[in-house]
Every structure is written in structure tokens, then in C-alpha cells.
Scaffold this motif. Sequence first.
Motif, short mmCIF file in Angstrom:
data_model
loop_
_atom_site.label_atom_id
_atom_site.label_comp_id
_atom_site.label_asym_id
_atom_site.label_seq_id
_atom_site.Cartn_x
_atom_site.Cartn_y
_atom_site.Cartn_z
N ASP A 67 17.40 4.87 -7.31
CA ASP A 67 17.81 4.87 -5.90
C ASP A 67 18.37 3.52 -5.45
N GLY A 68 18.44 2.56 -6.37
CA GLY A 68 18.98 1.25 -6.05
C GLY A 68 18.01 0.32 -5.34
N ASN A 69 16.81 0.78 -5.06
CA ASN A 69 15.81 -0.01 -4.34
C ASN A 69 14.83 -0.62 -5.34
N HIS A 70 14.95 -1.92 -5.55
CA HIS A 70 14.09 -2.60 -6.53
C HIS A 70 12.64 -2.71 -6.07
N ASN A 71 12.37 -2.40 -4.82
CA ASN A 71 10.99 -2.42 -4.33
C ASN A 71 10.33 -1.05 -4.44
N ASN A 72 11.09 -0.02 -4.80
CA ASN A 72 10.55 1.32 -4.96
C ASN A 72 10.13 1.50 -6.41
N ASN A 73 8.86 1.22 -6.68
CA ASN A 73 8.32 1.25 -8.03
C ASN A 73 7.10 2.15 -8.11
N PRO A 74 7.30 3.48 -8.01
CA PRO A 74 6.16 4.38 -8.06
C PRO A 74 5.48 4.33 -9.43
N PRO A 75 4.16 4.45 -9.45
CA PRO A 75 3.42 4.33 -10.72
C PRO A 75 3.80 5.39 -11.75
N ASP A 76 4.37 6.53 -11.31
CA ASP A 76 4.75 7.56 -12.28
C ASP A 76 6.11 7.29 -12.92
#
Length: 105
Positions: A67-76
Amino acid sequence: MSNWRRRPRPAKSAEEIAEITRRLKAGEAGRETYREKSLKLHGWICAKCGREFERENLHLLTVHHRDGNHNNNPPDGSNWENLCAYCHDDEHSRSLLGDYLAKED
């Protein structure tokens, strides 16, 4: 103009440096980076071209955020895909080209 100067800090002893280093390493031990997690989840293979990597060239395998968001790091790992440096560059240049072409219309 002020004549104030910052006082130099006293040099640390070898024991103090060793203690600081130990504390820093202990703090890092329990945390995995999202890259390390992605490599464990998705393996050492490029999701686009299928190139497989070894320890010697693993630095060429990058993590792409879908999604281009480097802060979006879901554990899955659902926002990550492992791409070789070449495919990663291609992925980002495609969006740049798309943005450029969209402006021409």
C-alpha cells in the motif's frame, strides 16, 4: 555574540562503553524488524521474478509495502512482499510512469 562554549564530555572508560553496548544489544534482542519478519514469512525468494537468494546476496532482497505505507506493518505480513532490488525498482517506476501518463490525459 555569546562566548558560551559547550563543555566537552569526559571520555568513557572501556567498562562504561562495554556496558552501554551490552544494554543496547539486549534491547535489540527481543525486537525483530519487519524485514526479518517478512523474510521468515515469505521466504528468501522474489515474489515477482522468482529469484532465490542465499545469505551472500540476501541484501538484494527487499521488502515492498503493497500500500506504499512504510508504517503499515501488520504482524501477518499482509502488506509486504519480498522483491529483489531490480523488481522493487521496477514496481516503483511503474507507479511513477502511471502518474506521469495520467497527467497527460
